[in-house]
Design a protein around this motif. Sequence first.
Motif: not given
Length: 291
Positions: A145-150, A191-194, A203-207, A224-231
């Motif tokens: 599911e994570a891979l599909a969302a990504l 939405a799917r990853l969230e 909290t995040t997905v660490q890629l 989940v934090g309302g942010v597309v990506e954490d810098p």
Amino acid sequence: MTTNAPRPEVLRYTAFSGTPDGGNPAGVVLDATGLDDGDMLAIAADLGYSESAFLTAPPDGLADGSERAYRIRYFSPRAEVPFCGHATIATAVALAERTGPGELVFATRAGTVPVTVTVEGGAVRATLTSVDPHTEEISAADLAEALAALGWPAADLDPAFPPRIAFAGARHLVLAAATRARLADLAYDFARLEALMHRLDLTTVQLVWRASATVFHVRDPFPVGGVVEDPATGAAAAAFGAYARELGLVPEDAVLTLHQGEDLGRPGELTVTLRAGDPRVRVSGTGARIG
């Protein structure tokens, strides 16, 4: 506001960069006395940064006579999070600019986090020490599911880095890309990853992508934090250090360099230090005031 007191000063600092246009910005409130949860969430939402930090007096027993111990809470624009590395670094730099370098202690929801602040070549540098970390496996269905969302085919993963959920104050799903191009091409179903992350309490997905034995490039979706990506993500860096050591991907004694934010135009550098005999992970970086 819960009282008639004036709105507290809200500082803006970036972490993991020595310049304001790099790294990860955070709001910092050095005296959040009188703010309730709604006030803190409103300030974080107004700033729009991935997290903001709020300091109050330390709990009984933490200070031990020191004036440099605090309770710290972290809010994203949507919710409180148990631990945030970049906001911890930003707060430590802000405090050091006012009271000088030295030792700090923060009581977080995840546990006690000591921070050492030094000045190196005129730059303020902070090093946090994580709570005890751990990792756990992710089910095949949740991974799919994570891979599909990504939008990542399973074949694009690096087989040397097994997917795991790693914790060093907050939970992060670690996924390794086989190529830098795969890491750079990030356009996911928010939405799917969230939904998956809420279900797994992530909290995040660490890629990550491994550039050399001790150098990695990383990215962190944060829906989940309302942010597309954490810098630049200190908590995920700590979790990744623990993951890499536990799986034998790096030595027990190692210093890792993580580059993050390049694909967002906000380059930052995180240093992850592992010590044999100490399960905790140290994450360090510079910081700078914004504005």
